[in-house]
Design a protein around this motif. Structure first.
Motif, mmCIF file in Angstrom:
data_model
loop_
_atom_site.group_PDB
_atom_site.id
_atom_site.type_symbol
_atom_site.label_atom_id
_atom_site.label_comp_id
_atom_site.label_asym_id
_atom_site.label_seq_id
_atom_site.Cartn_x
_atom_site.Cartn_y
_atom_site.Cartn_z
ATOM 1 N N ASP A 244 0.831 -1.159 0.062
ATOM 2 C CA ASP A 244 -0.056 0.130 -0.243
ATOM 3 C C ASP A 244 0.837 1.227 0.080
ATOM 4 O O ASP A 244 1.357 1.604 0.931
ATOM 5 C CB ASP A 244 -1.009 -0.094 1.142
ATOM 6 C CG ASP A 244 -1.725 1.158 1.406
ATOM 7 O OD1 ASP A 244 -1.823 2.100 0.606
ATOM 8 O OD2 ASP A 244 -2.083 1.631 2.308
ATOM 9 N N SER A 245 0.966 1.791 -1.259
ATOM 10 C CA SER A 245 1.687 3.110 -1.150
ATOM 11 C C SER A 245 0.785 4.283 -1.620
ATOM 12 O O SER A 245 1.230 5.272 -2.204
ATOM 13 C CB SER A 245 2.741 3.125 -2.476
ATOM 14 O OG SER A 245 3.818 1.948 -2.206
ATOM 15 N N GLY A 246 -0.262 4.187 -1.024
ATOM 16 C CA GLY A 246 -1.109 5.304 -1.351
ATOM 17 C C GLY A 246 -1.156 6.537 -0.252
ATOM 18 O O GLY A 246 -1.634 7.814 -0.651
ATOM 19 N N CYS A 247 -0.396 6.339 0.531
ATOM 20 C CA CYS A 247 0.077 7.403 1.624
ATOM 21 C C CYS A 247 -1.316 7.945 2.306
ATOM 22 O O CYS A 247 -1.177 9.039 2.639
ATOM 23 C CB CYS A 247 0.780 8.618 0.716
ATOM 24 S SG CYS A 247 2.428 8.197 -0.107
ATOM 25 N N ASP A 248 -1.975 7.335 2.611
ATOM 26 C CA ASP A 248 -3.266 7.387 3.373
ATOM 27 C C ASP A 248 -3.303 6.562 4.598
ATOM 28 O O ASP A 248 -3.667 5.420 4.549
ATOM 29 C CB ASP A 248 -4.535 7.228 2.239
ATOM 30 C CG ASP A 248 -5.696 7.654 3.036
ATOM 31 O OD1 ASP A 248 -6.031 7.595 4.235
ATOM 32 O OD2 ASP A 248 -6.905 7.613 2.280
ATOM 33 N N THR A 249 -2.855 7.238 5.692
ATOM 34 C CA THR A 249 -2.721 6.523 6.880
ATOM 35 C C THR A 249 -3.896 5.855 7.415
ATOM 36 O O THR A 249 -3.818 4.528 7.790
ATOM 37 C CB THR A 249 -2.209 7.490 8.140
ATOM 38 O OG1 THR A 249 -1.025 8.235 7.631
ATOM 39 C CG2 THR A 249 -1.990 6.744 9.065
ATOM 40 N N ALA A 250 -5.153 6.517 7.174
ATOM 41 C CA ALA A 250 -6.482 5.801 7.737
ATOM 42 C C ALA A 250 -6.605 4.609 6.852
ATOM 43 O O ALA A 250 -7.194 3.588 7.431
ATOM 44 C CB ALA A 250 -7.498 6.810 7.658
ATOM 45 N N PHE A 251 -6.519 4.652 5.470
ATOM 46 C CA PHE A 251 -6.687 3.556 4.645
ATOM 47 C C PHE A 251 -5.910 2.501 5.087
ATOM 48 O O PHE A 251 -6.174 1.381 4.910
ATOM 49 C CB PHE A 251 -6.463 3.973 3.057
ATOM 50 C CG PHE A 251 -6.770 2.905 2.109
ATOM 51 C CD1 PHE A 251 -8.150 2.672 1.827
ATOM 52 C CD2 PHE A 251 -5.666 2.242 1.627
ATOM 53 C CE1 PHE A 251 -8.547 1.654 0.960
ATOM 54 C CE2 PHE A 251 -6.164 1.216 0.773
ATOM 55 C CZ PHE A 251 -7.584 0.962 0.291
ATOM 56 N N SER A 252 -4.541 2.700 5.244
ATOM 57 C CA SER A 252 -3.485 1.758 5.481
ATOM 58 C C SER A 252 -3.795 1.055 6.834
ATOM 59 O O SER A 252 -3.883 -0.365 6.742
ATOM 60 C CB SER A 252 -2.056 2.327 5.615
ATOM 61 O OG SER A 252 -1.579 3.081 4.405
ATOM 62 N N LEU A 253 -4.197 1.951 7.821
ATOM 63 C CA LEU A 253 -4.738 1.017 9.137
ATOM 64 C C LEU A 253 -5.856 0.264 8.854
ATOM 65 O O LEU A 253 -6.033 -0.794 9.507
ATOM 66 C CB LEU A 253 -4.768 2.273 10.128
ATOM 67 C CG LEU A 253 -3.548 2.753 10.508
ATOM 68 C CD1 LEU A 253 -3.929 4.170 11.491
ATOM 69 C CD2 LEU A 253 -2.458 2.104 11.114
ATOM 70 N N GLY A 254 -6.754 0.677 7.957
ATOM 71 C CA GLY A 254 -8.044 -0.107 7.776
ATOM 72 C C GLY A 254 -7.640 -1.180 6.883
ATOM 73 O O GLY A 254 -8.269 -2.495 7.333
ATOM 74 N N LEU A 255 -6.789 -1.321 6.001
ATOM 75 C CA LEU A 255 -6.500 -2.660 5.468
ATOM 76 C C LEU A 255 -5.611 -3.514 6.350
ATOM 77 O O LEU A 255 -6.091 -4.686 6.517
ATOM 78 C CB LEU A 255 -5.263 -2.395 4.421
ATOM 79 C CG LEU A 255 -5.847 -1.604 3.071
ATOM 80 C CD1 LEU A 255 -4.610 -1.650 2.189
ATOM 81 C CD2 LEU A 255 -6.877 -2.568 2.388
ATOM 82 N N ALA A 256 -4.868 -3.122 7.360
ATOM 83 C CA ALA A 256 -4.314 -3.908 8.280
ATOM 84 C C ALA A 256 -5.301 -4.482 9.454
ATOM 85 O O ALA A 256 -5.237 -5.660 9.573
ATOM 86 C CB ALA A 256 -3.254 -3.056 9.048
ATOM 87 N N LYS A 257 -6.322 -3.776 9.719
ATOM 88 C CA LYS A 257 -7.209 -4.187 10.606
ATOM 89 C C LYS A 257 -8.159 -5.169 10.023
ATOM 90 O O LYS A 257 -8.490 -6.033 10.470
ATOM 91 C CB LYS A 257 -7.908 -3.190 11.386
ATOM 92 C CG LYS A 257 -7.106 -2.269 12.349
ATOM 93 C CD LYS A 257 -7.809 -0.813 12.869
ATOM 94 C CE LYS A 257 -6.760 -0.106 13.556
ATOM 95 N NZ LYS A 257 -7.758 1.252 13.984
ATOM 96 N N ALA A 258 -8.491 -5.152 8.704
ATOM 97 C CA ALA A 258 -9.245 -5.872 7.940
ATOM 98 C C ALA A 258 -8.705 -7.324 7.859
ATOM 99 O O ALA A 258 -9.372 -8.376 7.473
ATOM 100 C CB ALA A 258 -9.998 -5.025 6.738
ATOM 101 N N PHE A 259 -7.246 -7.366 7.496
ATOM 102 C CA PHE A 259 -6.961 -8.428 6.380
ATOM 103 C C PHE A 259 -5.758 -8.859 7.344
ATOM 104 O O PHE A 259 -5.156 -10.270 6.976
ATOM 105 C CB PHE A 259 -6.295 -7.929 5.203
ATOM 106 C CG PHE A 259 -7.490 -7.585 4.147
ATOM 107 C CD1 PHE A 259 -8.060 -8.734 3.858
ATOM 108 C CD2 PHE A 259 -7.583 -6.264 3.940
ATOM 109 C CE1 PHE A 259 -9.297 -8.146 2.759
ATOM 110 C CE2 PHE A 259 -8.697 -5.966 3.125
ATOM 111 C CZ PHE A 259 -9.545 -7.197 2.485
ATOM 112 N N MET A 260 -4.962 -8.214 8.167
ATOM 113 C CA MET A 260 -3.865 -9.082 8.869
ATOM 114 C C MET A 260 -4.457 -9.981 10.117
ATOM 115 O O MET A 260 -5.368 -9.556 10.629
ATOM 116 C CB MET A 260 -2.668 -8.166 9.390
ATOM 117 C CG MET A 260 -1.882 -7.461 8.151
ATOM 118 S SD MET A 260 -0.516 -6.816 8.550
ATOM 119 C CE MET A 260 -0.632 -5.420 9.645
#
Length: 308
Positions: free
Chosen positions: A176-192
């Protein structure tokens, strides 16, 4: 070593290699191999070839195949190379993905379809499926690449979940290189931890590390791999906040210029080799004035501390 080998997704820092060029703008293979080997010697888990930082889409299919083959022949272990195989034409992406798998590389990094815009989620899924189905016999390992500010097409939770469910053994991570911290954290919480999320925006690495991310594909790791490693794998260390601030300060300088030429400028500053400044059109190399300014600005940050 900074990394531990994983049977699925990677651990540690896998720098997004900058691509050194000859005066005719062909790949300088000895310099690329030496750079990759230097990073491995500094403890990087592996290296990433022809990503965004490596100007990947600026090179032809044959150039990219020949470069990977040459890199391996010059001593970089195939299983420590992650190959960005993204092309505008899906059959070329398929060809590069198959080529990388046949050579025994760690895996491939693939953008969603990035030329046409307004693509539906079903269209993105179909694009990945065409490639993954085409290399299914090789049991590929693939990382999904989200960088919508470059590609114009992002990866949604639905797309990622559908692909992971359909290809559970092949889809092993998301860059994830979108540089959107909220989006990155959302991915982590949803998939890791089922699917590892790696962020390309270095200031976000400590936050992702605390959620279980175990590495990064990083442009800054071309010249500061140990510091980048500490940000994600030692996110709670006492020195992490100060090191993150140094990275923010460096990025505030680099982003005053076109970012990829500025990263190559950093390579030139550190090596004393002006050849690192060369880029392929449509990018333009830093001018002499810009390079002088960058050098002065970076030195003012305390370069020796930044690269430790």
């Amino acid at each position: 070593m900074l990394n531990a080998e994983s049977p699925t997704s990677f651990h540690g820092i896998w720098p997004a290699l900058v691509t050194p060029l000859h005066p005719d703008l062909s790949v300088d293979m000895p310099k690329l191999a030496a750079h990759a080997q230097s990073l491995l010697a500094q403890g990087c888990g592996g290296v990433t070839l022809f990503g965004t930082t490596g100007e990947g889409p600026s090179f032809t299919l044959e150039e990219r195949k020949q470069t990977l083959e040459a890199l391996i022949k010059l001593g970089v272990p195939a299983d420590r190379i992650l190959v960005s195989t993204s092309c505008a034409a899906l059959l070329e992406t398929l060809a590069l993905t198959r080529h990388a798998a046949l050579l025994g590389t760690h895996g491939s990094l693939m953008l969603p379809p990035f030329f046409l815009k307004g693509i539906s989620e079903a269209g993105v899924i179909a694009a990945y499926a065409q490639v993954l189905d085409g290399v299914a016999d090789l049991k590929p390992r693939m990382y999904l690449y989200h960088i919508p500010q470059i590609s114009g097409v992002g990866l949604t939770h639905h797309v990622i979940r559908t692909l992971k469910d359909r290809y559970p053994e092949s889809i092993v991570g998301v860059k994830d290189s979108g540089c959107d911290t909220a989006f990155s954290l959302g991915l982590a919480k949803a998939f890791m931890p089922e699917l590892t999320i790696y962020v390309g925006n270095e200031p976000d690495l400590p936050a992702l590390g605390r959620l279980g991310s175990k590495g990064a594909v990083s442009g800054l790791a071309n010249f500061m791999p140990r510091l980048v490693h500490r940000l994600v794998l030692s996110p709670n260390a006492p020195e992490t906040p100060a090191e993150r601030e140094r990275v923010l300060a460096l990025l505030s300088v680099l982003t005053r210029y076109a970012l990829l030429p500025a990263i190559k400028g950093m390579m030139s500053i550190l090596s004393g080799d002006p050849a690192w400044l060369r880029v392929r059109p449509p990018l333009m190399a830093l001018t002499d004035t810009e390079f002088t300014q960058l050098n002065q600005q970076v030195q003012g940050l305390g370069l020796t501390h930044l690269t430790r």
